[in-house]
Design an enzyme around this catalytic site. Structure first.
Site, PDB file in Angstrom:
ATOM      1  N   TYR A 196       0.834  -1.207   0.000  1.00  0.00           N
ATOM      2  CA  TYR A 196       0.000   0.000   0.000  1.00  0.00           C
ATOM      3  C   TYR A 196       0.860   1.245   0.000  1.00  0.00           C
ATOM      4  CZ  TYR A 196       1.003   1.005   4.942  1.00  0.00           C
ATOM      5  OH  TYR A 196       1.630   1.315   6.118  1.00  0.00           O
ATOM      6  N   LYS A 244       6.620  -1.935   2.099  1.00  0.00           N
ATOM      7  CA  LYS A 244       5.427  -1.296   2.685  1.00  0.00           C
ATOM      8  C   LYS A 244       4.236  -2.236   2.469  1.00  0.00           C
ATOM      9  CE  LYS A 244       3.273   3.279   3.117  1.00  0.00           C
ATOM     10  NZ  LYS A 244       3.700   3.542   4.505  1.00  0.00           N
ATOM     11  N   GLU A 254      13.000   2.836  13.871  1.00  0.00           N
ATOM     12  CA  GLU A 254      12.067   3.841  13.376  1.00  0.00           C
ATOM     13  C   GLU A 254      10.880   3.918  14.327  1.00  0.00           C
ATOM     14  OE1 GLU A 254      10.648   2.678   9.506  1.00  0.00           O
ATOM     15  OE2 GLU A 254      10.354   0.592  10.103  1.00  0.00           O
ATOM     16  N   LEU A 258      11.492   1.335   6.853  1.00  0.00           N
ATOM     17  CA  LEU A 258      10.906   1.777   5.599  1.00  0.00           C
ATOM     18  C   LEU A 258      11.566   3.099   5.222  1.00  0.00           C
ATOM     19  CD1 LEU A 258       8.628   1.277   3.464  1.00  0.00           C
ATOM     20  CD2 LEU A 258       7.289   2.929   4.789  1.00  0.00           C
TER      21      LEU A 258
END
Length: 284
Positions: free
Chosen positions: A32, A146, A178, A202
């Site tokens: 996505y 992702k 992250e 990511l």
């Protein structure tokens, strides 16, 4: 009337038909993207669409449209739904097929769906900063994709939410990776640090924008991981994401970062970011 995109056409919500055999439902077998809209215009849309196709390739999935066609779908959704400030969500699953772990037959066509939604900028948090909670990073080792497999992120975000924190600061073996839905940056002695873009994070589009701004502003930046202990001692911390933009972090686990207010370099980057988007300066 709100328009959605699914099965090659724009349609209303009441006409959407999602199969229980969709592999996104069974396995989270899909990818996505979220594209920000400012002043009715898509922001960094090409970069988001490119990453969507990269994620699909990494999971051996073929999207049944070109990158240009996906861009037009996103633009049409923002336009038809009269989005001034908000985002477009795009999702691609491997398709609907009887439940088996291995990929279905090549005749099964991936399902592309998308929608656009009005969503104001979180200006209060951007201006004042937010608290975060440190959470062990227990996710899989392909965070560069992702994908729809977000349960680890959901659990981390919930853990932060339950103690009134806006985000989870994830750390793996003591090293900050992250956030549950963001990238993390630390500032020490005038230099900005952030985890390198490898399989453990990511490579956020806003993260990439910040790297470019640092270069333009001649702000020293090192793509070098820092530890959770070092995070507590940073002069400044901030997070980035499509919907959070550049958001200051004021505390970790109740311990103030720096002076406990947004720092000088964070503010400098926020101003540079806003200059790229006239609708922000114009008050939207």
């Amino acid at each position: 009337m709100t328009l959605y995109f699914m099965d090659g056409k724009f349609t209303e919500q009441g006409e959407l038909n999602i199969s229980i055999d969709d592999r996104g439902y069974y396995f989270g077998d899909g990818v996505y993207e979220v594209i920000k809209v400012y002043g009715g215009e898509l922001y960094t849309a090409e970069e988001h669409i490119s990453r969507l196709f990269q994620s699909a390739a990494k999971v051996k999935m073929t999207i049944p449209y070109s990158e240009g066609q996906m861009l037009e779908i996103a633009r049409e959704l923002a336009l038809c739904n009269t989005i001034s400030v908000g985002h477009v969500y795009i999702q691609v699953t491997r398709g609907a097929a009887p439940r088996t772990h291995q990929f279905p037959a090549s005749t099964v066509v991936p399902v592309v769906s998308a929608y656009a939604i009005q969503n104001p900028r979180p200006t209060s948090n951007i201006d004042n900063g937010v608290p975060v909670k440190s959470v062990e990073d227990i996710r899989w080792l392909r965070c560069d994709i992702k994908s729809l497999n977000l349960l680890g992120n959901v659990l981390a975000k919930q853990e932060a939410y339950e103690v009134n924190c806006a985000e989870a600061l994830l750390h793996r073996d003591g090293v900050v990776t992250e956030g549950s839905s963001s990238n993390m940056f630390g500032v020490k002695g005038g230099t900005i640090y952030t985890h390198p873009a490898n399989n453990l994070i990511l490579n956020g589009i806003t993260r990439q924008v910040v790297l470019g701004l640092c270069q333009e502003l001649a702000v020293p930046l090192k793509e070098t991981a820092f530890t959770i202990e070092e995070a507590f001692k940073m002069d400044e911390l901030f997070l980035t994401s499509t919907t959070s933009e550049i958001m200051p972090i004021t505390s970790i686990d109740g311990h103030s970062i720096g002076s406990g207010i947004p720092g000088t370099l964070t503010r400098k980057l926020q101003k540079a970011f806003a200059l790229q988007i006239p609708s922000i300066i114009a008050g939207e």
